[in-house]
Design an enzyme around this catalytic site. Structure first.
Site, PDB file in Angstrom:
ATOM      1  N   GLN A   1      39.615  47.193  41.822  1.00 18.64           N
ATOM      2  CA  GLN A   1      39.753  48.237  40.773  1.00 18.64           C
ATOM      3  C   GLN A   1      38.686  49.337  39.962  1.00 18.64           C
ATOM      4  O   GLN A   1      39.077  50.103  39.719  1.00 18.64           O
ATOM      5  CB  GLN A   1      40.038  47.621  39.369  1.00 18.64           C
ATOM      6  CG  GLN A   1      41.038  45.663  39.893  1.00 18.64           C
ATOM      7  CD  GLN A   1      42.307  46.435  38.995  1.00 18.64           C
ATOM      8  OE1 GLN A   1      42.486  47.171  38.775  1.00 18.64           O
ATOM      9  NE2 GLN A   1      43.100  45.207  39.818  1.00 18.64           N
TER      10      GLN A   1
ATOM     11  N   LYS B   1      46.559  51.507  44.675  1.00 20.63           N
ATOM     12  CA  LYS B   1      46.420  51.160  43.427  1.00 20.63           C
ATOM     13  C   LYS B   1      45.141  52.224  43.896  1.00 20.63           C
ATOM     14  O   LYS B   1      45.161  52.333  42.255  1.00 20.63           O
ATOM     15  CB  LYS B   1      45.006  50.041  43.502  1.00 20.63           C
ATOM     16  CG  LYS B   1      45.555  48.145  43.141  1.00 20.63           C
ATOM     17  CD  LYS B   1      44.578  47.295  42.722  1.00 20.63           C
ATOM     18  CE  LYS B   1      44.854  45.870  43.230  1.00 20.63           C
ATOM     19  NZ  LYS B   1      46.156  45.505  42.620  1.00 20.63           N
TER      20      LYS B   1
ATOM     21  N   ASP C   1      33.892  43.085  45.957  1.00 20.63           N
ATOM     22  CA  ASP C   1      35.511  43.434  45.502  1.00 20.63           C
ATOM     23  C   ASP C   1      35.337  44.832  45.044  1.00 20.63           C
ATOM     24  O   ASP C   1      35.576  45.030  43.953  1.00 20.63           O
ATOM     25  CB  ASP C   1      35.869  42.537  45.101  1.00 20.63           C
ATOM     26  CG  ASP C   1      37.387  42.765  44.951  1.00 20.63           C
ATOM     27  OD1 ASP C   1      37.957  43.733  45.119  1.00 20.63           O
ATOM     28  OD2 ASP C   1      38.114  41.957  43.981  1.00 20.63           O
TER      29      ASP C   1
ATOM     30  N   HIS D   1      39.163  37.509  41.141  1.00 23.64           N
ATOM     31  CA  HIS D   1      40.509  37.389  41.125  1.00 23.64           C
ATOM     32  C   HIS D   1      40.697  36.521  42.411  1.00 23.64           C
ATOM     33  O   HIS D   1      39.705  35.807  42.553  1.00 23.64           O
ATOM     34  CB  HIS D   1      41.097  38.803  42.302  1.00 23.64           C
ATOM     35  CG  HIS D   1      42.385  38.881  42.120  1.00 23.64           C
ATOM     36  ND1 HIS D   1      42.917  38.644  42.657  1.00 23.64           N
ATOM     37  CD2 HIS D   1      43.031  39.897  41.819  1.00 23.64           C
ATOM     38  CE1 HIS D   1      44.302  39.205  43.256  1.00 23.64           C
ATOM     39  NE2 HIS D   1      44.203  39.798  41.941  1.00 23.64           N
TER      40      HIS D   1
ATOM     41  N   CYS E   1      46.209  36.659  38.714  1.00 23.33           N
ATOM     42  CA  CYS E   1      45.156  35.634  39.688  1.00 23.33           C
ATOM     43  C   CYS E   1      44.259  35.974  39.206  1.00 23.33           C
ATOM     44  O   CYS E   1      43.225  35.945  40.215  1.00 23.33           O
ATOM     45  CB  CYS E   1      45.419  37.412  40.791  1.00 23.33           C
ATOM     46  SG  CYS E   1      47.210  37.291  41.403  1.00 23.33           S
TER      47      CYS E   1
END
Lengths: 794, 165
Positions: free
Chosen positions: A588, A611, A585, A508, A751
């Site tokens: 997600q 999220k 990261d 991202h 993104c």
């Protein structure tokens, strides 16, 4: 002047005196205790309307409530800065010019005038403990429907205690509809006492759908010649619920009629007991009475007791009762299955038919309340026996989903961008602001302590959620800020000219740009691990990248575009082997699957609250203890220092040193609530639900020839996001058509422009799921795509 | 024929092409409004598509949210009349069709027309309801062409004029 008196409790008398719209409601107490009265009618919640009249505030001196014209009431209201509106908890469909009506949060006083009619809905919206006391008097020939609406979606524990006294004058009709729908933490007790006068008719309809424990007592006395009582009671229980009903009808006058029908369905280990007793006294000659009480147990652990009884003292009556308890008839289910219904649907048909049967009779007037009951039963059945894949998990907890977009039901499939929030998260945040708000780690007052406790407790929840220590959890705004923080501080302290930073092609922008900024400062260089055509990290490229001995290896746990799950543990091991600080990261991954940072062994893990059912504005940066204590602060300010003078400053140790200024306390508290919510479901279950939806959607999408799917076809290494394109149509055009069909997906470059370039597309459509999504949402997406194919003539 | 009626005639032509009968069954009504036959035709077969050598006017811009790209080229004669105009680009149907319609409408016009062009005129030219989120797509072509013309005229583009919000 009509006067009626009601005894609410032994020590309390309420009387309504009315004279064509100008009346008094007088509450007399034997004990002079204003508190006792306020308990019944809290002045703050006094809202009333009655055509020309309205109610004013409780009078402290003579403890009476005085009705007065509406205009005056509104003036009084403006002074008190209170609102009278149609949103008031009490709504009357037809104003009754000559009736008097007062409604309090805790009860209704309705004095229906002679010949008047109307439907009144008393909505007991409060989720808290509630004791409501109501009095209804029906004047001669009046026809009143009172709906006591207690349908609540709240998840909080509460005790409810309802008490209703009704008096029906000659030829009047009163229909009381009680809609009870609670969670299993609600304890409910209700008592209704009614006196039915000459040729008057009382219809009492109750639906007890859910709730923890309930106990209702109904005492109906037929005092006038030809008075009639009709009762219909359905109960549908599950889990460990325990419901008890005790109805007693006394015929004291001649030619009275009573008709009681009870239907109970018990599931799980629940228990339903119903006692219906009819007593016909010697004065009740020529009475007619019928009681039927049937119950069905649909699971081995359920228990039902139906005990009708009759006590007949008169000698000229027609009376009978019947009762039965049965199990769900398997033969019927097989029969319906042979007609093409699946088992769950067959079960639903049988049970709902059994319960609803008692409302189909001719002598029941139709009412919206009865329609509500049918809906309640069906809705409850759905939640009892629902397949989370068909209807979504806990959909009722997300009020936002219950709306239409462009006239179509909302199918929210943009969860990788942000998820919706369950009501409990909003409630917890609201409660924080309403009760505990203060700045943290500063004041020594009570509120300061409460706020600090809540904030730190959220930190502990986050730590537990990813198996870290609370001292390793820094609250930031979001995953992006977390990566910026780590990139900036590492650049300042750890990076030198010509150092290598290893990223991947599926990052991202938030895991690219902060490192580019860091490189601009330090003259370090970025290497990129390539992505294979099926959307996985290219092993050869990875090997080459790691061979450069990168200072930092930062990669996404789950790709927001491709849905690829990277093996974070293995990548971390190899990163460490190459001597890199490993940053993962998790924006997600944390929302969709169990994450254990100790097992992964990464140095840094970041994710966003919004999220994962939490609020916006709060995110998490996990750093291994050693690294956290080594790094210098990112932002300076209050809350992160030990001592400050103009000559020198010393910083706090631990996560606080990275939390300068007042943090998003309410956001952290909200995130804590979201984590509690997710953990109640279980992250394994969240993942299983997402995986099942993914498999379903993948199958459906691949059957459309115009759809091109991106990312790994091996679904076991995918999380719940699917990128696709429809023919050569730009994703935004597809999304616009889908939006007209109520389907909300993401369209664009997500993104991740470098990845888009690598895939050779300008944009993709992306559908992503969370717990509340269902096969229905996906079916809606597929139908909408078929429409888009027509629009664009593909 | 003066320039104004020319534009109007073009618009009328679009409206007549937009008959409901020409859509397959099951197409949502809103989509019939948004993705008209004419819009899709301009997208599939863009008019004035390509590049020009020795151009006078040139500008290129992108719309980062969509990834739409539009590049305009034009040649202008001494009377400031556009003698050739072309665009290239990629992106959504709305951005590409709008740019193509704009190029076609501006051919043979005085570049002052472009200076005077405003948001409303542009949206009228496209002739379909545009949602707020898609406004940037619809107006990208106009923004690019204006920037090119202003540069040619040596003027600064005013903030609000180039804004597509």
């Amino acid at each position: 002047m009509a006067t009626s008196k009601q005894s609410m409790k032994e020590d309390l008398m309420v009387s309504i005196q009315s004279d064509k719209g100008d009346g008094y409601l007088i509450i007399e107490s034997k004990e002079v205790s204003p508190h006792k009265i306020e308990r019944f009618c809290s002045a703050e919640n006094t809202i009333a309307q009655s055509g020309k009249t309205s109610v004013s505030w409780i009078n402290e001196h003579d403890r009476s409530i005085r009705f007065m014209p509406i205009k005056e009431a509104i003036t009084a209201d403006a002074q008190n800065k209170k609102k009278i509106s149609s949103n008031s908890p009490f709504f009357t469909s037809t104003p009754q010019p000559e009736s008097n009506l007062a409604c309090f949060e805790a009860g209704v006083f309705l004095d229906a005038a002679e010949g008047s009619s109307g439907t009144f809905r008393h909505i007991l919206v409060s989720d808290a403990n509630l004791a409501d006391r109501s009095i209804v008097t029906c004047g001669i020939g009046s026809d009143i429907t009172l709906i006591i609406d207690q349908r609540s979606t709240a998840d909080t524990a509460a005790k409810r205690n309802g008490y209703l006294e009704a008096k029906l004058d000659e030829r009047s009709t009163l229909m009381i509809i009680e809609l009870q729908r609670f969670n299993n933490k609600v304890l409910q007790s209700t008592t209704i006492n009614a006196e039915v006068g000459k040729m008057a008719k009382l219809i009492h309809i109750v639906a007890t759908i859910g709730g923890g424990e309930s106990d209702s007592k109904n005492n109906f006395i037929i005092t006038g010649h030809g008075g009639e009582v009709i009762q219909r009671h359905v109960t549908l229980s599950s889990g460990k619920e325990d419901h008890k009903t005790d109805t007693q009808i006394i015929h004291r006058s001649q030619c009275g009629k009573s008709d009681v029908a009870v239907r109970s369905v018990a599931d799980g280990n629940s228990k339903i007991v119903s006692h219906s007793t009819v007593r016909i006294e010697t004065s009740g000659q020529k009475s007619v009475s019928r009681v039927t009480d049937h119950s069905m147990m649909i699971s081995p652990g359920a228990r039902c007791e139906s005990i009708p009884s009759m006590e007949i003292l008169a000698n000229d009556v027609q009376a009978g009762h019947s009762a039965s308890t049965c199990q769900l008839d398997l033969e019927n289910i097989f029969y319906l299955q042979s007609r093409g219904l699946d088992e769950a649907e067959a079960k639903k048909q049988i049970v709902t038919g059994f319960l609803k049967g008692i409302f189909d009779e001719e002598n029941l007037p139709s009412s919206s309340g009865v329609v509500c009951i049918n809906e309640l039963i069906e809705d409850r059945f759905e939640t009892l026996h629902h397949d989370p894949l068909t209807s979504g998990m806990n959909r009722g907890d997300f009020p936002i989903l219950n709306q239409k977009i462009n006239g179509k039901p909302l199918a929210y499939l943009d969860n990788a961008a942000t998820t919706q929030k369950p009501k409990i998260v909003l409630d917890v945040m609201e409660s924080y602001y309403l009760k505990d708000n203060a700045n943290i780690n500063r004041g020594v007052h009570t509120l300061g302590e409460r706020a600090t406790c809540q904030y730190e407790s959220a930190r502990k929840k986050v730590a537990r959620f990813i198996n870290a220590k609370p001292s390793e959890i820094v609250f930031v705004r979001n995953a992006t800020e977390a990566i910026n923080l780590i990139a900036y501080t590492l650049a300042r302290q750890k990076m030198r000219v010509s150092d290598r930073i290893l990223l991947t092609a599926m990052e991202h922008h938030s895991n690219i740009v902060p490192w580019q900024l860091a490189c601009a400062e330090t003259k370090a260089m970025i290497d990129v691990v390539d992505v294979t055509t099926d959307g996985q990290l290219d092993p050869e490229s990875l090997r080459r990248g790691l061979a450069q001995s990168p200072k930092i290896f930062s990669f996404t746990h789950v790709s927001n575009v491709l849905g690829t799950i990277n093996d974070a543990k293995e990548l971390t091991r190899r990163g460490h082997q190459a001597g890199a600080i490993v940053v993962v990261d998790g924006a997600q991954s944390a929302p969709h699957m169990p994450v254990d940072v100790k097992d992964i062994d990464c140095d840094v893990f970041v994710f966003s609250g919004h999220k994962m059912l939490g609020p916006t504005g709060i995110g998490v940066l996990y750093m291994k203890q050693g690294l956290l204590n080594e790094l210098l602060p990112f932002l300076g300010g209050g809350g992160m220092i030990k001592e400050v003078s103009f000559e020198k400053v010393s910083f706090k140790s631990g996560p606080e040193r990275f939390e300068a200024g007042t943090p998003d306390i309410a956001g952290a508290v909200g995130l804590g609530a979201a984590i509690d919510y997710l953990e109640t479901i279980g992250m394994e279950n969240v993942k299983a639900h997402n995986d099942a939806l993914l498999a379903y959607a993948w199958g459906k999408l691949s059957s459309i020839k115009q759809v091109k799917l991106y990312g790994p076809a091996e679904l076991s290494i995918r999380a719940g996001a699917i990128s696709f394109n429809l023919g050569d149509i730009h994703a935004h055009d597809v999304s616009s058509v889908l939006d007209e069909e109520g389907v909300e997906i993401r369209a664009g470059n997500h993104c991740a422009m470098p990845l888009m370039d690598r895939m050779g597309v300008a944009s993709t459509c992306r559908a992503s799921f969370h717990i509340y999504n269902s096969k229905r949402d996906i079916d809606q997406l597929i139908e909408a795509l078929k429409k888009a194919i027509k629009v664009f003539r593909l | 024929m003066n320039e104004k009626t020319d534009v109007d005639a073009g618009k009328e032509g679009k409206q007549t092409a937009q008959t409901e009968d020409s859509f397959p069954d099951g197409v949502p009504f809103e989509s019939r409004l948004m993705y008209t036959e004419i819009l899709l035709d301009y997208y599939r077969n863009p008019r004035c598509f390509g590049t020009i050598e020795n151009y006078h006017v040139h500008a290129r811009d992108t719309n980062p949210s969509c990834g739409d790209v539009i590049e305009f080229f034009a040649r202008v004669n001494r009377d400031k009349v556009i003698t050739d105009i072309k665009f290239t680009g990629k992106g959504c149907a709305i951005s590409q069709a709008a740019a193509s319609m704009l190029a076609e409408a501006m051919m043979g016009k005085n570049i002052d027309e472009i200076v005077k062009l405003d948001k409303k005129q542009m949206l009228d030219m496209i002739g379909i309801p545009i949602s707020m989120m898609r406004l940037k797509c619809a107006l990208l072509g106009m923004k690019v062409l204006k920037v090119g013309v202003y540069q040619y005229l040596g003027k600064e583009v005013e903030e609000d004029e180039s804004s597509t919000d």
